[in-house]
Design an enzyme around this catalytic site. Structure first.
Site, PDB file in Angstrom:
ATOM      1  N   LEU A   1      44.333  38.555  32.490  1.00  0.00           N
ATOM      2  CA  LEU A   1      43.516  37.730  33.382  1.00  0.00           C
ATOM      3  C   LEU A   1      44.433  36.660  33.957  1.00  0.00           C
ATOM      4  CD1 LEU A   1      40.287  37.114  31.212  1.00  0.00           C
ATOM      5  CD2 LEU A   1      40.622  38.842  32.995  1.00  0.00           C
ATOM      6  N   ASP A   2      44.255  36.329  35.232  1.00  0.00           N
ATOM      7  CA  ASP A   2      45.041  35.258  35.839  1.00  0.00           C
ATOM      8  C   ASP A   2      44.809  33.956  35.087  1.00  0.00           C
ATOM      9  OD1 ASP A   2      45.974  36.983  37.791  1.00  0.00           O
ATOM     10  OD2 ASP A   2      44.421  36.427  39.242  1.00  0.00           O
ATOM     11  N   ARG A   3      45.763  33.052  35.208  1.00  0.00           N
ATOM     12  CA  ARG A   3      45.643  31.759  34.529  1.00  0.00           C
ATOM     13  C   ARG A   3      44.307  31.081  34.842  1.00  0.00           C
ATOM     14  NH1 ARG A   3      49.070  27.491  32.709  1.00  0.00           N
ATOM     15  NH2 ARG A   3      51.007  28.430  33.482  1.00  0.00           N
TER      16      ARG A   3
ATOM     17  N   THR B   1      41.463  32.347  35.695  1.00  0.00           N
ATOM     18  CA  THR B   1      40.274  33.127  35.376  1.00  0.00           C
ATOM     19  C   THR B   1      39.899  32.955  33.904  1.00  0.00           C
ATOM     20  OG1 THR B   1      40.941  34.788  37.011  1.00  0.00           O
ATOM     21  CG2 THR B   1      39.258  35.439  35.431  1.00  0.00           C
TER      22      THR B   1
ATOM     23  N   ARG C   1      40.525  38.540  44.211  1.00  0.00           N
ATOM     24  CA  ARG C   1      40.833  37.391  45.059  1.00  0.00           C
ATOM     25  C   ARG C   1      41.201  37.840  46.473  1.00  0.00           C
ATOM     26  NH1 ARG C   1      45.130  34.436  41.213  1.00  0.00           N
ATOM     27  NH2 ARG C   1      45.045  32.809  42.837  1.00  0.00           N
TER      28      ARG C   1
END
Length: 284
Positions: free
Chosen positions: A128-130, A132, A228
């Site tokens: 997961l992105d930072r 998220t 995104r």
């Protein structure tokens, strides 16, 4: 160390990488930029061509780059094969280089996983992105890692996200089927483009409030920054996602709400993370 005729002409980062084989090239380049690797007492560019009799000083101690900040993360589920974590926004899934002293999901699970798994991504099967928050599953041994990775690669995992978006999509329910490629003008970002890899996202509008919408997303593929990029492409960037046109906010309002898959013990399960209050409040 003094540069001999044998090594003259080598790029500084290549020479340093030979001396520090356990590090990636990008990690070595970071050391050079930080002044931990000097040439004749000076900071040089990574592409500096070494000259005979140059003095290269490498000031690197692996112990200095171990994670110093401990972190405690909420655990949703754990058994002998895997651990499911409720990742807060702002926490990295894993470090981006070979050395990093920032606490991550990977560093949190280090003492819970088998020694057969190694490296800065040990146990990580998806990310997961930072910015998220939400459900992320990690493997505790090599067999479990392969089992889970295969499910992600063959699209046997069902992922459900919630995003607060600017504007509302034209259709309340639709499929975004647009290939995604790296943006050559900003290599750290991605964009919809004809030369990209296939990327498919199902979405459904859950709620609309003035200029905002709450959208449920089910990605069928797992491209980097897929949700995104897809939301930006339909003119509905995620609130807080400034990299892709979202308005500034205290965090990116993207949440990994549910994860459905089959565990290594062959049980099909759904793990869920409660929707953060910050999302409920802004879209109430």
């Amino acid at each position: 160390m003094k540069i001999s005729e044998l090594n003259k002409g080598l790029r500084l980062d290549i020479f340093a990488n030979i001396q520090l084989p356990s590090l990636s090239r990008s990690s070595v380049q970071k050391l050079i930029a930080d002044g931990s690797i000097l040439v004749n007492g000076n900071i040089e560019k990574t592409g500096y061509k070494l000259r005979e009799n140059d003095n290269v000083d490498i000031n690197f101690n692996a112990e200095d780059h171990l994670v110093k900040d401990l972190i405690e993360l909420p655990i949703i589920y754990e058994d002998e094969d895997c651990i499911v974590i409720d990742k807060p926004a702002g926490v990295l899934t894993h470090s981006k280089g070979t050395f990093n002293n920032e606490a991550t999901v990977a560093s949190f699970i280090t003492n819970r996983i088998d020694k057969s798994l190694s490296g800065n991504r040990a146990g990580i099967v998806h990310r997961l992105d930072r910015g998220t928050s939400g459900v992320i599953i990690c493997a505790k041994n090599e067999v479990a890692a392969k089992w889970l990775q295969k499910q992600f690669s063959t699209r046997k995992v069902k992922k459900t996200y919630l995003a607060v978006c600017q504007n509302a999509p034209e259709h309340n329910k639709a499929v975004i089927d647009m290939p995604i490629e790296r943006n050559p003008k900003m290599p750290q970002t991605f964009r919809v483009g004809p030369n990209g890899k296939s990327a498919i996202t199902n979405y459904q509008v859950i709620k609309i409030n003035e200029s905002l919408s709450l959208v449920e997303l089910n990605p069928l593929t797992g491209r980097t920054h897929q949700l995104r990029v897809h939301l930006k492409s339909i003119k509905c960037p995620i609130v807080g996602d400034e990299l892709y046109g979202g308005r500034p906010y205290t965090r990116m309002l993207l949440h990994a709400n549910k994860l459905e898959l089959t565990l290594p013990n062959k049980e099909r399960v759904v793990f869920e993370s409660r929707v953060p209050d910050i999302i409920d409040k802004i879209i109430s």
